[in-house]
Design an enzyme around this catalytic site. Structure first.
Site, PDB file in Angstrom:
ATOM      1  N   LYS A  76      -3.572 -41.150  28.828  1.00 14.09           N
ATOM      2  CA  LYS A  76      -4.624 -41.919  28.142  1.00 14.09           C
ATOM      3  C   LYS A  76      -4.680 -43.340  28.702  1.00 14.09           C
ATOM      4  O   LYS A  76      -3.754 -43.776  29.403  1.00 14.09           O
ATOM      5  CB  LYS A  76      -4.345 -41.933  26.644  1.00 14.09           C
ATOM      6  CG  LYS A  76      -3.023 -42.578  26.256  1.00 14.09           C
ATOM      7  CD  LYS A  76      -2.620 -42.238  24.827  1.00 14.09           C
ATOM      8  CE  LYS A  76      -1.291 -42.876  24.463  1.00 14.09           C
ATOM      9  NZ  LYS A  76      -0.808 -42.420  23.152  1.00 14.09           N
ATOM     10  N   ARG A 174      -0.952 -41.822  10.496  1.00  8.89           N
ATOM     11  CA  ARG A 174      -2.016 -42.306  11.383  1.00  8.89           C
ATOM     12  C   ARG A 174      -3.048 -41.185  11.545  1.00  8.89           C
ATOM     13  O   ARG A 174      -4.137 -41.268  11.041  1.00  8.89           O
ATOM     14  CB  ARG A 174      -1.418 -42.742  12.722  1.00  8.89           C
ATOM     15  CG  ARG A 174      -2.381 -43.484  13.608  1.00  8.89           C
ATOM     16  CD  ARG A 174      -1.730 -43.966  14.881  1.00  8.89           C
ATOM     17  NE  ARG A 174      -1.280 -42.891  15.758  1.00  8.89           N
ATOM     18  CZ  ARG A 174      -0.782 -43.069  16.973  1.00  8.89           C
ATOM     19  NH1 ARG A 174      -0.666 -44.293  17.470  1.00  8.89           N
ATOM     20  NH2 ARG A 174      -0.396 -42.048  17.708  1.00  8.89           N
ATOM     21  N   TYR A 295      -2.565 -76.954  32.402  1.00 11.21           N
ATOM     22  CA  TYR A 295      -3.217 -77.275  31.124  1.00 11.21           C
ATOM     23  C   TYR A 295      -2.206 -77.712  30.068  1.00 11.21           C
ATOM     24  O   TYR A 295      -1.113 -77.142  29.971  1.00 11.21           O
ATOM     25  CB  TYR A 295      -3.945 -76.043  30.586  1.00 11.21           C
ATOM     26  CG  TYR A 295      -5.242 -75.735  31.302  1.00 11.21           C
ATOM     27  CD1 TYR A 295      -6.290 -76.658  31.337  1.00 11.21           C
ATOM     28  CD2 TYR A 295      -5.415 -74.500  31.935  1.00 11.21           C
ATOM     29  CE1 TYR A 295      -7.471 -76.366  31.991  1.00 11.21           C
ATOM     30  CE2 TYR A 295      -6.597 -74.196  32.595  1.00 11.21           C
ATOM     31  CZ  TYR A 295      -7.628 -75.140  32.616  1.00 11.21           C
ATOM     32  OH  TYR A 295      -8.793 -74.847  33.256  1.00 11.21           O
ATOM     33  N   MET A 347      -6.579 -68.993  33.736  1.00 14.02           N
ATOM     34  CA  MET A 347      -7.343 -67.755  33.841  1.00 14.02           C
ATOM     35  C   MET A 347      -7.138 -67.072  35.196  1.00 14.02           C
ATOM     36  O   MET A 347      -6.956 -65.857  35.280  1.00 14.02           O
ATOM     37  CB  MET A 347      -8.839 -68.037  33.635  1.00 14.02           C
ATOM     38  CG  MET A 347      -9.677 -66.783  33.594  1.00 14.02           C
ATOM     39  SD  MET A 347     -11.433 -67.130  33.453  1.00 14.02           S
ATOM     40  CE  MET A 347     -11.513 -67.814  31.804  1.00 14.02           C
TER      41      MET A 347
HETATM   42  C1  LIG Z   1       0.551 -42.127  23.301  1.00 13.38           C
HETATM   43  C2  LIG Z   1       1.114 -40.900  22.696  1.00 13.38           C
HETATM   44  C3  LIG Z   1       2.183 -40.236  23.320  1.00 13.38           C
HETATM   45  C4  LIG Z   1       2.943 -40.831  24.489  1.00 13.38           C
HETATM   46  O1  LIG Z   1       3.800 -41.831  23.985  1.00 13.38           O
HETATM   47  P1  LIG Z   1       4.838 -42.635  24.912  1.00 13.38           P
HETATM   48  O2  LIG Z   1       5.593 -43.466  23.946  1.00 13.38           O
HETATM   49  O3  LIG Z   1       4.011 -43.443  25.848  1.00 13.38           O
HETATM   50  O4  LIG Z   1       5.665 -41.637  25.613  1.00 13.38           O
HETATM   51  C5  LIG Z   1       2.568 -39.005  22.804  1.00 13.38           C
HETATM   52  N1  LIG Z   1       1.958 -38.490  21.710  1.00 13.38           N
HETATM   53  C6  LIG Z   1       0.948 -39.118  21.058  1.00 13.38           C
HETATM   54  C7  LIG Z   1       0.334 -38.506  19.856  1.00 13.38           C
HETATM   55  C8  LIG Z   1       0.504 -40.357  21.532  1.00 13.38           C
HETATM   56  O5  LIG Z   1      -0.479 -41.004  20.885  1.00 13.38           O
END
Ligand SMILES: *Cc1c(COP(=O)(O)O)cnc(C)c1O
Length: 405
Positions: A76, A174, A295, A347
């Site tokens: 992801k 969640r 800055y 930046m």
């Molecule tokens: C993002 C996620 C993972 C991977 O988690 P990591 O801590 O990056 O290994 C696995 N399962 C779900 C449901 C997630 O949202």
């Protein structure tokens, strides 16, 4: 397809055509540029190098640890900033069969890299979205009853048997059906036509091995699994893998560990580093004792100093929360030596105190390493009030990107 995608795809095709098949188990001695993206090196301030062979080594390592369970890959957020197309291609080639993304759009990009893979979308189906999932041969992870009702109706009407995962909440609060909902549902699921291909849950505290939450979730999931006999189960993220076999089930879902983040905080990092970020030295200037840099005049030279100005800043996602840096400072490696980053990060620029280097170095056009073997993503993160996940997913879009294997 954007022009950038096209360039990347073409580079991949060229690579596929030219690359000799590696002998099984052989260790590559040199790295090869697999794909390039972003502006040419000369036209930008930072170069990001992503070591695909390290990602493959990390995946292989995790797969060995959990065998005979299967090791999936969570890709992801553009594979945690490392490029979902390139990472997906590399992992599919070495035998990764199951991937997880957050959104359908991410799944589509991945589909181009892994045509035969099983792809799950963690965030589930938006209203009226079922047909789009089926069209793209993508499996939703169903996390609520309304989603399940919609998906079920779609599958029945269209005789769709492409599969879906069921997410059951065991204490994260969640996503996921409640244990009660799952229990009721399990009683109604019988025969092969139900279309549920995976039952999963997610650990809230896996990176804290002693947290009592882990045992509670493992136990709750054990009971849920037993209700769905014959269906594969999945519980562990990266840190979950290291909690031991009770979390492995049939499938594990590592993300951060693939990209070199430490899945065992507090202990040495068992994973190989993946990203290298280098910023161009724009100039080196002398400042007198008592002069300030940047800055807010937030850093005062304690002695006559030489300051290298490097062309990476918070506009590139680099330590963007570090408005003012305290006494503990992040470092850059310049000409082989660790030097402190001083003053506020701008930046487009940051300043490095290179007084400790010989007078002739660095030179304009040299490169300062901001992330790499010597400077891990976990080490840098706290300076920006971040975690390693954020350092990676914040990696800027202005860099020249090079994927190597
Ligand atoms: C993002 C996620 C993972 C991977 O988690 P990591 O801590 O990056 O290994 C696995 N399962 C779900 C449901 C997630 O949202």
């Amino acid at each position: 397809m954007t022009m950038q995608d096209e360039t990347r795809t073409r580079a991949n095709e060229a690579r596929t055509a030219a690359a000799p098949a590696a002998a099984p188990g052989s260790v590559p001695v040199t790295t090869v540029a697999v794909a390039e993206a972003g502006p040419p090196v000369m036209e930008t301030g930072g170069v990001l190098t992503i070591d695909l062979s390290a990602i493959v080594a990390n995946w292989t390592d995790l797969a060995r640890r959990v065998a005979p369970a299967e090791c999936a890959a969570v890709v992801k957020a553009d594979a945690y900033g490392c490029g979902v197309f390139e990472v997906g291609t590399a992992l599919a080639r070495v035998g990764c069969k199951t991937f997880f993304v957050a959104h359908l759009a991410e799944a589509r990009t991945l589909r181009g890299a892994a045509p035969d893979a099983v792809i799950y979308v963690l965030n589930g189906i938006p209203p009226a979205g079922s047909a789009a999932f089926a069209d793209a041969r993508i499996r939703p992870v169903i996390g609520s009853m309304p989603e399940l009702v919609e998906w079920d109706a779609f599958c029945r009407v269209n005789a769709w048997t492409g599969g879906a995962a069921l997410h059951v909440d065991t204490g994260m609060n969640r996503l996921g059906l409640s244990v009660e909902e799952a229990t009721t549902l399990a009683g109604r699921i019988d025969g092969p036509g139900h279309g549920i291909t995976l039952v999963m849950s997610h650990l809230a505290c896996a990176d804290t091995p002693d947290h009592p939450h882990n045992e509670r979730q493992i136990q709750a999931f054990r009971e849920v699994r037993a209700l769905f006999r014959g269906i594969d189960a999945s519980l562990a993220n990266s840190s979950g893998v290291f909690l031991g076999p009770s979390t492995h089930c049939e499938l594990v879902r590592p993300g951060i560990a693939l990209y070199g983040g430490n899945p065992t905080p507090g202990a040495a990092n068992p994973m190989r580093p993946v990203v290298r970020l280098e910023g161009r030295v724009v100039q080196v200037r002398k400042v007198g004792k008592g002069d300030t840099v940047g800055y807010g005049a937030a850093w005062t030279a304690p002695r006559e100093s030489r300051i290298a100005i490097v062309a990476v800043g918070y506009g590139d996602g680099f330590l963007r929360a570090a408005a003012a840096l305290g006494k503990e400072r992040p470092h850059a490696v310049v000409v082989g030596k660790r030097c402190p980053i001083v003053g506020r990060i701008s930046m487009d620029l940051l300043a490095v105190d290179v007084t400790a280097l010989p007078e002739v170095s660095p030179r304009r056009g040299d490169w300062a390493t901001l992330l790499g073997d010597e400077i891990g993503v976990d080490a840098v993160a706290p300076f920006g009030g971040q975690i390693s996940y954020e350092v990676l997913t914040s990696l800027g879009r202005r860099y020249h990107r090079s994927w190597r294997s």
